[in-house]
Design a protein around this motif. Sequence first.
Motif, PDB file in Angstrom:
ATOM      1  N   ALA A  68       1.005   4.064  -2.667  1.00 10.71           N
ATOM      2  CA  ALA A  68       0.693   5.483  -2.406  1.00 10.71           C
ATOM      3  C   ALA A  68       1.815   6.467  -3.080  1.00 10.71           C
ATOM      4  CB  ALA A  68       0.574   5.800  -0.903  1.00 10.71           C
ATOM      5  N   HIS A 128     -16.653   2.897   1.239  1.00 10.30           N
ATOM      6  CA  HIS A 128     -15.725   2.132   2.036  1.00 10.30           C
ATOM      7  C   HIS A 128     -15.456   0.958   1.061  1.00 10.30           C
ATOM      8  CE1 HIS A 128     -19.795   0.995   3.278  1.00 10.30           C
ATOM      9  NE2 HIS A 128     -19.425  -0.329   3.244  1.00 10.30           N
ATOM     10  N   ARG A 183     -11.765   9.012  -4.914  1.00 14.44           N
ATOM     11  CA  ARG A 183     -12.656   9.925  -4.107  1.00 14.44           C
ATOM     12  C   ARG A 183     -11.903  11.384  -4.330  1.00 14.44           C
ATOM     13  NH1 ARG A 183     -11.761   6.658   0.676  1.00 14.44           N
ATOM     14  NH2 ARG A 183     -13.218   4.849   0.448  1.00 14.44           N
ATOM     15  N   THR A 184     -10.566  11.516  -4.322  1.00 17.16           N
ATOM     16  CA  THR A 184      -9.871  12.627  -4.385  1.00 17.16           C
ATOM     17  C   THR A 184     -10.335  13.329  -5.704  1.00 17.16           C
ATOM     18  OG1 THR A 184      -8.180  12.026  -2.867  1.00 17.16           O
ATOM     19  CG2 THR A 184      -7.879  14.006  -3.974  1.00 17.16           C
ATOM     20  N   SER A 198       0.773  -1.128  -0.063  1.00 14.06           N
ATOM     21  CA  SER A 198      -0.171   0.010  -0.206  1.00 14.06           C
ATOM     22  C   SER A 198       0.884   1.182   0.044  1.00 14.06           C
ATOM     23  CB  SER A 198      -0.694  -0.061   1.189  1.00 14.06           C
ATOM     24  OG  SER A 198      -0.359   0.218   2.408  1.00 14.06           O
ATOM     25  N   VAL A 218     -19.663   9.287  -2.080  1.00  9.04           N
ATOM     26  CA  VAL A 218     -18.614   9.454  -1.506  1.00  9.04           C
ATOM     27  C   VAL A 218     -18.544   8.819  -0.028  1.00  9.04           C
ATOM     28  CG1 VAL A 218     -16.502  10.780  -0.701  1.00  9.04           C
ATOM     29  CG2 VAL A 218     -17.362  10.907  -3.062  1.00  9.04           C
ATOM     30  N   ALA A 269      -9.065   3.658  -3.306  1.00 12.11           N
ATOM     31  CA  ALA A 269     -10.254   4.402  -3.136  1.00 12.11           C
ATOM     32  C   ALA A 269     -10.035   5.759  -2.865  1.00 12.11           C
ATOM     33  CB  ALA A 269     -11.092   3.660  -2.033  1.00 12.11           C
ATOM     34  N   THR A 270      -8.945   6.064  -2.132  1.00 11.91           N
ATOM     35  CA  THR A 270      -8.655   7.418  -1.747  1.00 11.91           C
ATOM     36  C   THR A 270      -8.453   8.275  -2.883  1.00 11.91           C
ATOM     37  OG1 THR A 270      -8.043   6.622   0.464  1.00 11.91           O
ATOM     38  CG2 THR A 270      -7.289   8.910  -0.378  1.00 11.91           C
ATOM     39  N   VAL A 271      -7.471   7.656  -3.912  1.00 12.83           N
ATOM     40  CA  VAL A 271      -7.106   8.465  -4.925  1.00 12.83           C
ATOM     41  C   VAL A 271      -8.561   8.863  -5.721  1.00 12.83           C
ATOM     42  CG1 VAL A 271      -5.868   8.264  -7.095  1.00 12.83           C
ATOM     43  CG2 VAL A 271      -4.762   7.525  -5.222  1.00 12.83           C
ATOM     44  N   GLN A 314     -13.448  -1.698  -5.473  1.00  9.33           N
ATOM     45  CA  GLN A 314     -13.992  -1.588  -4.047  1.00  9.33           C
ATOM     46  C   GLN A 314     -13.516  -2.943  -3.290  1.00  9.33           C
ATOM     47  OE1 GLN A 314     -18.364  -1.763  -3.617  1.00  9.33           O
ATOM     48  NE2 GLN A 314     -18.010  -0.238  -1.939  1.00  9.33           N
ATOM     49  N   ARG A 343      -7.735   0.617  -0.025  1.00  8.60           N
ATOM     50  CA  ARG A 343      -7.911   1.839   0.616  1.00  8.60           C
ATOM     51  C   ARG A 343      -7.070   3.038  -0.172  1.00  8.60           C
ATOM     52  NH1 ARG A 343      -9.367  -0.708   5.359  1.00  8.60           N
ATOM     53  NH2 ARG A 343      -7.365  -1.118   5.970  1.00  8.60           N
ATOM     54  N   VAL A 344      -5.947   2.878  -0.576  1.00  6.81           N
ATOM     55  CA  VAL A 344      -5.076   3.544  -1.400  1.00  6.81           C
ATOM     56  C   VAL A 344      -5.852   3.966  -2.714  1.00  6.81           C
ATOM     57  CG1 VAL A 344      -3.151   4.269  -2.741  1.00  6.81           C
ATOM     58  CG2 VAL A 344      -2.779   2.871  -0.564  1.00  6.81           C
TER      59      VAL A 344
END
Lengths: 328, 214
Positions: free
Chosen positions: A52, A312, A96-97, A48, A308, A92-94, A80, A89-90
């Motif tokens: 990132a 999760h 969402r951003t 992860s 968003v 998903a974060t990218v 997902q 999570r990495v």
Amino acid sequence: MRKYVVLGIESTAHTFGVGIATSEGEILANVLKIYKPKRGGIHPREASQSHAETAPSAVMEAFEQSGLSAHEVDAVAFSQGPGMGPCLRVGATVARTLALTLRKPLIAVNHGVAHIEVGKLATGCSDPVVLYVAGGNTLITSLVEKRYRILGETLDIAAGNCLDSFGITVGIGPMPGPERLAAQGANLHELPYKVKGMDVSFSGLLTAAENLVASAVPVPDVCLSLTETVYSMLTEVVERAVAMTAKNEVLLVGGLARSNRLRQMLQTMCDDRGCTLHMVPDEYAGDNGAMIAWTGCLQYSCGMFIDVGESHVKPRMRIDEVEACWSS
Amino acid sequence: MLEQLDFVEEKLIRVGAEAEVKTVLWKGMKLVMKNRTPKRYRNDFIDTRVRRNRTIHEAKVLTYLSENGVPVPLLFFIDLQQSIIFMQFIRGMELRNASNPTEHSEQLGKVVGVMHSLNVAHGDLTLSNIIVNDAKGLWLVDFGLSVFNAELEDKAVDLHLLERSAQSTFPSTASVFFKGFLRGYEDVLGVQTVERTLAKMKSIRMRGRYVVKP
């Protein structure tokens, strides 16, 4: 309907991928950044962290490859699940951003569904029995009433995981290490062949193979016995699924779809049963962003977006949780 | 040894994923021949062992159930060289095609109950694998996927497959059929076991995976 463009992010395991696809099935970009552990298998946290670090450059490269600017994207899709939590999570974060910054809708894609849909896109098959085999997943599935129903699956570890773990333990590295060495094998040894209906089990097989090595059986012989047994079991359950569903197409997807011997066995089975075998091309066999982008396009067509706040990740997500609203 | 016995092949009655089933005549008697045919995709070494092990397993299950009073075809011969089982031919029809399947449901419940009390699960308990005749005779056939030392899960899968199979074959009377089945099943196993098995069946359905051929 007007043509739209979706950017897809894949990060379930060792691959951080960014792809861009259009609703007409064009893949405009497919960038892969693969984390390679120094030794042993994938360490989720280290993978992860690697994701990132490479994420920004991967996204930029994808835009360059496609020749599009960020604002020309109509939606952002991400993997997902299922997969490793920290890695998911990495991605998903990218995603969402990007979605929030660009003010575009967010789409949550099931990783397994994406493997299948890109396989269908690339091979042009319509209603196959699917064998999805990779390092983390092994399942036999087919579309019945708008859902990929699990006809059979592994009861313990994935087929790819079995072969990778064996390779790493005996020091020849993960796949394709064991399959390469199998070519030098001369003698087959009996290993547990566990098929229960349309389910398979590989953990006892892995232990038995490691025990053979410990009792001084030449490693190439064990590789041969192991790969032949694993692929025979997989081919058998696919044949059962074909017989049960009475479908006449088989689609092979996932990282292990690159195995020549597995392809050969499935081809023989299909020849004998009178069905057609479709194999995902190598570039879309392993994890990639293009498959997420393309599945994102399909979900876009029926408005399957996610807020968003509810996006999760689902490390244990199952393929039959998803309604394939785009299927006819 | 077996080639010295005079078999006259009659006709093919079923082709599955792993076996061909034919009727044969032996000394004027009609038998069923289940032949696990070789698979070209498998290496010979593996193929021979797999077919042989399964033939032995099925023969053992048939024998064990016959000896314990569960109506299944009697085992006549096994040919381990070629992985063939010769068994009794049952005169009757598949429960799927019976004029009134519900009149057999309670008896079916008793038979399956006895089988489960012996810790054997059928593994593919659909209406095609149940044979009935006009005299209310009932037999279970095709133990290719059966398991010894069956756990609650295996037994619950049997019930699940049976109910799904009934629902897809005669939707309007399936619930009456299944109620009748449970009466017979409960007669043998008691109400507590039935409740536990039904609870397990629910949890299996929540997973939404065992799909029955329509």
